[in-house]
Scaffold this active site. Structure first.
Site, PDB file in Angstrom:
ATOM      1  CE  LYS A   1      30.844  44.565  40.304  1.00 44.13           C
ATOM      2  NZ  LYS A   1      32.150  44.184  40.881  1.00 44.13           N
TER       3      LYS A   1
ATOM      4  CG  MET B   1      39.633  42.962  36.791  1.00 43.06           C
ATOM      5  SD  MET B   1      40.322  44.189  35.562  1.00 43.06           S
ATOM      6  CE  MET B   1      41.594  44.677  36.137  1.00 43.06           C
TER       7      MET B   1
ATOM      8  CG  HIS C   1      29.642  46.472  37.014  1.00 44.61           C
ATOM      9  ND1 HIS C   1      28.875  47.379  37.958  1.00 44.61           N
ATOM     10  CD2 HIS C   1      30.739  46.780  36.910  1.00 44.61           C
ATOM     11  CE1 HIS C   1      29.950  47.983  38.377  1.00 44.61           C
ATOM     12  NE2 HIS C   1      31.149  47.788  37.845  1.00 44.61           N
TER      13      HIS C   1
ATOM     14  CB  THR D   1      34.151  44.716  45.458  1.00 43.49           C
ATOM     15  OG1 THR D   1      33.595  43.943  44.475  1.00 43.49           O
ATOM     16  CG2 THR D   1      35.015  45.622  45.120  1.00 43.49           C
TER      17      THR D   1
ATOM     18  N   GLY E   1      44.350  35.276  41.736  1.00 45.81           N
ATOM     19  CA  GLY E   1      43.109  35.613  40.774  1.00 45.81           C
ATOM     20  C   GLY E   1      43.724  35.776  39.102  1.00 45.81           C
TER      21      GLY E   1
END
Length: 221
Positions: free
Chosen positions: A134, A12, A130, A76, A7
């Site tokens: 997301k 991130m 968020h 997640t 990723g």
């Protein structure tokens, strides 16, 4: 330490690369929605760090099992089947899954649990905010907070609320609403670097551990 980052093209992933500069040897896997890309990585490494999406999970599991590599997963939104796959992998290699790698969130969770144990007759609400991109709602951290609270209180109903908008990195609040008084425990992330730093420390901690399922509670001891 050499880390295979799944990723790397994401927000991130980019922060992990920036934070790791000069401290960790990062081999980035630019997934680009291609969950099979990790299978092409032929380098020797100490651990796999997954900051991708649930679509890549099955290939990440296969890769770690085949190469006997520890896995730190910060993804997640997993299905029950995917969680089962990760737990099965943990019988072969060490696996650390965390919904949030912030030290502040860990301490917030502890404070919320303590309050839930002590307060009687209070209504409990979870609110998470968020950025608009997301996908999962409620967030993984919100789900973890919910599970924390359910483990220490007999209340049958704990409400969760998810808001999406703008570029919010992440805000989580636990509101205890009583007769004549209210208590709020809140954590606001203003930079993704806190998650990147925590995940890199988790990689250091997990390398060399025996096969098994590890959580943030194990990491923070």
């Amino acid at each position: 330490m050499k880390i295979i980052l799944v990723g790397a093209a994401g927000q991130m992933g980019q922060r992990v690369i920036a934070v790791a500069a000069g401290q960790f040897d990062i081999t980035g896997v630019d997934k680009k929605l291609d969950s099979s890309s990790i299978a092409k990585v032929k380098v020797k490494a100490d651990v796999v760090l997954d900051f991708s999406t649930t679509e890549a999970t099955s290939e990440v599991i296969k890769y770690c099992e085949k190469n006997r590599l520890p896995l730190v997963s910060a993804v997640t939104g997993h299905s029950e089947k995917q969680i089962s796959g990760l737990r099965k992998l943990s019988k072969v290699v060490p696996v650390l899954w965390g919904s949030n790698f912030s030290v502040g969130i860990y301490l917030m969770r502890a404070a919320a649990k303590m309050l839930a144990q002590k307060l009687e007759g209070f209504d409990i609400n979870l609110v998470e905010i968020h950025h608009k991109r997301k996908k999962d709602a409620p967030s993984g951290t919100c789900k973890t907070l919910y599970e924390d609270l359910r483990s220490v209180t007999a209340k049958s109903e704990i409400s969760t609320h998810s808001l999406r908008g703008g570029s919010v990195v992440g805000t989580h609040s636990v509101l205890f609403l009583g007769e004549g008084e209210e208590i709020e425990v809140k954590h606001t992330a203003t930079s993704r670097d806190i998650f990147a730093k925590g995940a890199l420390k988790a990689c250091e901690w997990l390398a060399g551990k025996a096969a098994g399922w590890y959580t943030m509670e194990d990491f923070m001891k």
